[in-house]
Design a protein around this motif. Sequence first.
Motif, PDB file in Angstrom:
ATOM      1  N   ARG A 164       0.812  -1.435   0.047  1.00 34.83           N
ATOM      2  CA  ARG A 164      -0.180   0.127   0.092  1.00 34.83           C
ATOM      3  C   ARG A 164       1.162   1.145   0.048  1.00 34.83           C
ATOM      4  O   ARG A 164       0.173   2.345  -1.114  1.00 34.83           O
ATOM      5  CB  ARG A 164      -0.956  -0.528   0.512  1.00 34.83           C
ATOM      6  CG  ARG A 164      -2.196   0.917   1.155  1.00 34.83           C
ATOM      7  CD  ARG A 164      -2.893   1.082   2.654  1.00 34.83           C
ATOM      8  NE  ARG A 164      -3.543   2.746   2.918  1.00 34.83           N
ATOM      9  CZ  ARG A 164      -4.811   2.788   2.041  1.00 34.83           C
ATOM     10  NH1 ARG A 164      -5.170   2.332   1.357  1.00 34.83           N
ATOM     11  NH2 ARG A 164      -5.247   3.352   2.121  1.00 34.83           N
ATOM     12  N   THR A 165       2.297   0.981   1.069  1.00 33.86           N
ATOM     13  CA  THR A 165       2.482   2.592   0.715  1.00 33.86           C
ATOM     14  C   THR A 165       4.110   1.987   1.345  1.00 33.86           C
ATOM     15  O   THR A 165       4.442   1.258   2.041  1.00 33.86           O
ATOM     16  CB  THR A 165       2.092   2.918   2.149  1.00 33.86           C
ATOM     17  OG1 THR A 165       0.691   3.873   2.207  1.00 33.86           O
ATOM     18  CG2 THR A 165       2.992   4.604   2.130  1.00 33.86           C
ATOM     19  N   THR A 166       5.426   2.795   0.550  1.00 32.43           N
ATOM     20  CA  THR A 166       6.476   2.545   1.056  1.00 32.43           C
ATOM     21  C   THR A 166       6.511   4.052   1.232  1.00 32.43           C
ATOM     22  O   THR A 166       6.735   4.847   0.550  1.00 32.43           O
ATOM     23  CB  THR A 166       7.404   1.753  -0.252  1.00 32.43           C
ATOM     24  OG1 THR A 166       6.921   1.031  -0.877  1.00 32.43           O
ATOM     25  CG2 THR A 166       9.053   1.797  -0.067  1.00 32.43           C
ATOM     26  N   LEU A 167       7.678   3.606   2.364  1.00 29.77           N
ATOM     27  CA  LEU A 167       8.134   4.769   3.132  1.00 29.77           C
ATOM     28  C   LEU A 167       9.729   4.796   3.401  1.00 29.77           C
ATOM     29  O   LEU A 167      10.554   3.689   3.967  1.00 29.77           O
ATOM     30  CB  LEU A 167       7.415   5.351   4.827  1.00 29.77           C
ATOM     31  CG  LEU A 167       6.241   5.408   4.834  1.00 29.77           C
ATOM     32  CD1 LEU A 167       5.399   3.864   5.222  1.00 29.77           C
ATOM     33  CD2 LEU A 167       5.931   6.694   5.415  1.00 29.77           C
ATOM     34  N   ILE A 168      10.886   5.924   2.986  1.00 32.97           N
ATOM     35  CA  ILE A 168      12.028   5.973   3.538  1.00 32.97           C
ATOM     36  C   ILE A 168      12.131   6.895   4.414  1.00 32.97           C
ATOM     37  O   ILE A 168      11.656   8.137   3.841  1.00 32.97           O
ATOM     38  CB  ILE A 168      13.233   5.684   2.145  1.00 32.97           C
ATOM     39  CG1 ILE A 168      12.974   4.484   1.369  1.00 32.97           C
ATOM     40  CG2 ILE A 168      14.626   6.116   1.846  1.00 32.97           C
ATOM     41  CD1 ILE A 168      13.606   4.900   0.155  1.00 32.97           C
ATOM     42  N   GLU A 169      12.559   6.466   5.627  1.00 30.70           N
ATOM     43  CA  GLU A 169      12.691   7.242   6.491  1.00 30.70           C
ATOM     44  C   GLU A 169      12.425   8.093   6.895  1.00 30.70           C
ATOM     45  O   GLU A 169      12.307   9.515   6.926  1.00 30.70           O
ATOM     46  CB  GLU A 169      14.553   8.332   6.120  1.00 30.70           C
ATOM     47  CG  GLU A 169      15.507   6.970   5.920  1.00 30.70           C
ATOM     48  CD  GLU A 169      16.711   8.064   5.348  1.00 30.70           C
ATOM     49  OE1 GLU A 169      16.828   9.008   5.310  1.00 30.70           O
ATOM     50  OE2 GLU A 169      17.888   7.847   5.484  1.00 30.70           O
ATOM     51  N   GLY A 170      10.833   7.573   7.030  1.00 32.17           N
ATOM     52  CA  GLY A 170       9.624   8.486   6.930  1.00 32.17           C
ATOM     53  C   GLY A 170       9.056   9.386   5.973  1.00 32.17           C
ATOM     54  O   GLY A 170       7.545   9.904   6.568  1.00 32.17           O
ATOM     55  N   LYS A 171       9.487   9.352   5.308  1.00 36.70           N
ATOM     56  CA  LYS A 171       8.440   9.759   3.907  1.00 36.70           C
ATOM     57  C   LYS A 171       8.390   9.208   2.836  1.00 36.70           C
ATOM     58  O   LYS A 171       8.543   8.248   2.113  1.00 36.70           O
ATOM     59  CB  LYS A 171       9.731  10.245   3.514  1.00 36.70           C
ATOM     60  CG  LYS A 171       9.003  11.696   2.381  1.00 36.70           C
ATOM     61  CD  LYS A 171      10.036  12.194   1.354  1.00 36.70           C
ATOM     62  CE  LYS A 171       9.327  12.985   0.127  1.00 36.70           C
ATOM     63  NZ  LYS A 171      10.298  13.786  -0.253  1.00 36.70           N
ATOM     64  N   PRO A 172       6.694   8.819   3.029  1.00 39.32           N
ATOM     65  CA  PRO A 172       5.974   8.075   1.890  1.00 39.32           C
ATOM     66  C   PRO A 172       6.828   8.610   0.511  1.00 39.32           C
ATOM     67  O   PRO A 172       6.744   9.316  -0.364  1.00 39.32           O
ATOM     68  CB  PRO A 172       4.594   8.336   1.944  1.00 39.32           C
ATOM     69  CG  PRO A 172       4.567   9.235   2.641  1.00 39.32           C
ATOM     70  CD  PRO A 172       5.515   9.854   3.111  1.00 39.32           C
ATOM     71  N   VAL A 173       6.948   7.977  -0.016  1.00 38.54           N
ATOM     72  CA  VAL A 173       7.973   7.321  -1.174  1.00 38.54           C
ATOM     73  C   VAL A 173       6.962   6.526  -2.903  1.00 38.54           C
ATOM     74  O   VAL A 173       7.185   7.155  -4.126  1.00 38.54           O
ATOM     75  CB  VAL A 173       8.882   7.100  -1.810  1.00 38.54           C
ATOM     76  CG1 VAL A 173      10.110   8.271  -0.766  1.00 38.54           C
ATOM     77  CG2 VAL A 173       9.502   5.878  -1.232  1.00 38.54           C
ATOM     78  N   TRP A 174       5.665   6.546  -2.127  1.00 42.04           N
ATOM     79  CA  TRP A 174       5.285   4.668  -2.992  1.00 42.04           C
ATOM     80  C   TRP A 174       3.899   5.219  -2.088  1.00 42.04           C
ATOM     81  O   TRP A 174       3.681   4.078  -1.656  1.00 42.04           O
ATOM     82  CB  TRP A 174       5.720   3.583  -3.210  1.00 42.04           C
ATOM     83  CG  TRP A 174       4.938   3.154  -4.312  1.00 42.04           C
ATOM     84  CD1 TRP A 174       4.026   1.927  -3.768  1.00 42.04           C
ATOM     85  CD2 TRP A 174       4.361   3.431  -5.350  1.00 42.04           C
ATOM     86  NE1 TRP A 174       2.926   1.129  -4.547  1.00 42.04           N
ATOM     87  CE2 TRP A 174       3.567   1.839  -5.369  1.00 42.04           C
ATOM     88  CE3 TRP A 174       4.380   3.761  -6.600  1.00 42.04           C
ATOM     89  CZ2 TRP A 174       2.727   1.652  -7.233  1.00 42.04           C
ATOM     90  CZ3 TRP A 174       4.553   3.951  -7.930  1.00 42.04           C
ATOM     91  CH2 TRP A 174       2.850   2.702  -7.833  1.00 42.04           C
ATOM     92  N   GLY A 175       3.000   5.118  -2.664  1.00 42.91           N
ATOM     93  CA  GLY A 175       1.243   5.001  -2.618  1.00 42.91           C
ATOM     94  C   GLY A 175       1.060   6.435  -1.507  1.00 42.91           C
ATOM     95  O   GLY A 175       1.246   7.018  -1.493  1.00 42.91           O
ATOM     96  N   LYS A 176       0.350   5.792  -0.415  1.00 38.27           N
ATOM     97  CA  LYS A 176      -0.394   7.172  -0.109  1.00 38.27           C
ATOM     98  C   LYS A 176      -0.103   6.104   1.253  1.00 38.27           C
ATOM     99  O   LYS A 176      -0.557   5.346   1.479  1.00 38.27           O
ATOM    100  CB  LYS A 176      -1.574   8.181  -0.019  1.00 38.27           C
ATOM    101  CG  LYS A 176      -2.617   6.798  -0.302  1.00 38.27           C
ATOM    102  CD  LYS A 176      -4.251   7.138  -0.413  1.00 38.27           C
ATOM    103  CE  LYS A 176      -4.793   6.463  -0.394  1.00 38.27           C
ATOM    104  NZ  LYS A 176      -6.825   7.024  -0.820  1.00 38.27           N
ATOM    105  N   LEU A 177      -0.036   7.648   2.401  1.00 34.73           N
ATOM    106  CA  LEU A 177      -0.035   7.177   4.284  1.00 34.73           C
ATOM    107  C   LEU A 177      -1.714   7.583   4.673  1.00 34.73           C
ATOM    108  O   LEU A 177      -1.888   8.522   4.576  1.00 34.73           O
ATOM    109  CB  LEU A 177       0.921   7.463   4.787  1.00 34.73           C
ATOM    110  CG  LEU A 177       1.715   7.503   6.043  1.00 34.73           C
ATOM    111  CD1 LEU A 177       1.783   5.712   6.362  1.00 34.73           C
ATOM    112  CD2 LEU A 177       2.746   7.677   6.315  1.00 34.73           C
ATOM    113  N   GLY A 178      -1.780   6.370   5.245  1.00 31.04           N
ATOM    114  CA  GLY A 178      -3.409   7.011   5.945  1.00 31.04           C
ATOM    115  C   GLY A 178      -4.178   5.864   5.340  1.00 31.04           C
ATOM    116  O   GLY A 178      -4.668   5.082   4.028  1.00 31.04           O
TER     117      GLY A 178
END
Length: 396
Positions: A382-396
């Motif tokens: 659903r979501t990929t985060l790098i160092e806390g930042k979403p870089v793929w998909g959406k958060l929530g």
Amino acid sequence: MKKLFALINARIFPVAGDIIERGSILVKDGRIAAIGVNITIPKGVMKIDLAGRSITPGFIDAHCHVGVFNEGVGEIGSDGNDATSPVTPHIKAADGIYTDDEAFIDALAHGITTLCIGPGSANVIGGQMAVVKPRSNILEEMLITDYVGLKCAFGENPKRVYGSKGTMPSTRMGVAAIMRKAFADAQNYLAKKQAHESAPAKEGEPKQPFATEYEKEVLLEVLSGHKPLRAHAHRTDDIQTAIRVAGEFGVRIYIEHGTEAHKIAGYLAKKGVTVIIGPLYYSKTKVELRDASMEASVILEKAGVPFAIMTDAPVKKIGSLFDDARLCVRYGLSKETALKAVTINAAKVLGMEDRLGTLEPGKDADLVIWEGDPFDYLSKVRTTLIEGKPVWGKLG
């Protein structure tokens, strides 16, 4: 994205311990600040409810060629092999990375947050492998290091490339001989350098600078133990030769591909050698692959041989990394080892286990949020985060 937020009510696969049901992760300034069931979340912090979803660490492809062999453009995008000399330690894969290669997006879509990118295997010593996080298309923003290990190659590839030119190496004997000579030359260079440094200047004259040879300086990093040798080797004979030559010079070594590693699993366990296996579930396009087996990971696990899984992308799509880990489970590998093979075991190969590979306080918040159980083939990232930042998909 806020610098402080909490992911709550998720099923968490920390790798460093047991699965956490309905757990939470507090992320602060790009790192994991806390993880567990009853963690303290400061008042007013944004909470993202992930009930019914799962979280794993970001995946690590410990061996690929993304950016140096570009997806979908053929020969014009091929920058991985400078096949003009069998010994090219001074070449950096980082200098050949096309940062807009579509494979970086494919990696993020499949939860891969760290890539180890190397030169190809045309040369006996091919050059320096780089580690990147695909969070930008600006190399200096992606790059973690431009020299994590020295790529070398045994077997058919350097034989074919230089044998076809009528030059050495044209045999496996020649490959090993060239490797030995390169390291012996570097040792002799070091002796001359040390002698120069200890020798006094001539009276009344300034001391002349030592003539630095960059190629040999790169090899000294391996001879000193600061960097490992990353050896492309498929067959049992090539694997053993690589380990033998490394032992002669006292250097650390990882076996890359290791197609027949399962046939000598006991030997590898005794030697304490880690193998980066792959690409898996792939057609047997050359003789070195004829004994490839999907049961290899199970045999290595039972023998106590630590291993990571690679894609060798673009030989195989980089998005297949965790699919291959799941396939190994189908063939009998434990889920725990399968997950480690694309997280902490890969991080150890890169010497970055202090910041990558598990979900623990203080480590990079490289996270993958799944719609459901990551080992369910119907579950998507659903979501990929790098160092806390979403870089793929959406958060929530």
